[in-house]
Scaffold this active site. Sequence first.
Site, PDB file in Angstrom:
ATOM      1  N   ASP A 272       0.873  -1.164   0.000  1.00  0.00           N
ATOM      2  CA  ASP A 272       0.000   0.000   0.000  1.00  0.00           C
ATOM      3  C   ASP A 272       0.925   1.232   0.000  1.00  0.00           C
ATOM      4  OD1 ASP A 272      -2.213   1.811   0.633  1.00  0.00           O
ATOM      5  OD2 ASP A 272      -1.407   1.794   2.673  1.00  0.00           O
TER       6      ASP A 272
ATOM      7  N   ASP B 193      -0.067   5.056   0.859  1.00  0.00           N
ATOM      8  CA  ASP B 193      -0.312   6.052   1.900  1.00  0.00           C
ATOM      9  C   ASP B 193      -0.363   5.406   3.280  1.00  0.00           C
ATOM     10  OD1 ASP B 193      -0.847   8.952   1.876  1.00  0.00           O
ATOM     11  OD2 ASP B 193      -2.681   8.389   2.931  1.00  0.00           O
TER      12      ASP B 193
HETATM   13 MG   LIG Z   1      -2.879   3.177   3.524  1.00  0.00          MG
END
Ligand SMILES: [Mg+2]
EC number: 5.4.2.8
Length: 263
Positions: free
Chosen positions: A11, A13
Amino acid sequence: MANKKIICLFDVDGTLTTPRQVVKPDMEKFLLQTVRKEFDIALVGGSDLVKILEQMGGSDVVNNFKYVFAENGLIAYRDGKQIATETILDALGEDQLQELLNFCLRYIADLKIPVKRGTFIEFRSGLINVSPIGRNCSRDERNAFNEYDKENLIRPKFVQALKKEFAHLPLTFSIGGQISIDIFPNGWDKTYCLKYIEGYEEIHFFGDKTEAGGNDHEIYESDLTIGHRVTSPEDTIRQVKMLMALVKEKQSKGQLPVPMQCL
Ligand SMILES: [Mg+2]
């Protein structure tokens, strides 16, 4: 010895960067110089490609990572080449799309909240992002709305109304970030990108929003991945180092790689 039967899928962010910030040089160096020697590496983010490239340091990203998936994989790159795009417009068609947009605009128009700004609907290729306060509010206004929402359940009530109105459509309504709701076809969460990843014995996924309702939950729980829950970019580095050590240890003992979970 490189182990290219393992791919690490990250992932963006909150996992490789602190929320809404740009990747730090030490993380970039770790991924490209250390991890990439051992495993293939890939990215999956919910944002559009422009935002992911901004956060990850520019257009080289699609060449530096084996796969880059923007919008959960609706925009997919392999070895620097775009391999797929899918849009919510194709999935819903103009008529159903307008039904949905019109309902959201009317609902927001009738809503009384402390502050309203602009950009109540953002139309992305893979999802519709709806915000009662409007996306171009200031950071302070964003934080204030988030607090107000916790007490007054503006977004949960909005989602309830949407689910009732559009029960006939195969759509997911998901409360995301501080100020908005994401609307997308069922199954277009991060697991969507997994259909493009082929030829690995293990897919290790690292994400920060793995709890139920979080945007990493489905892919973290998926049978196709080995999920790693992280709390920050520093924690991601720590957990990847643990994985590299475990794999090295197994290789030195001549064992075949088996699924493993790092805590
Ligand atoms: Mg995230």
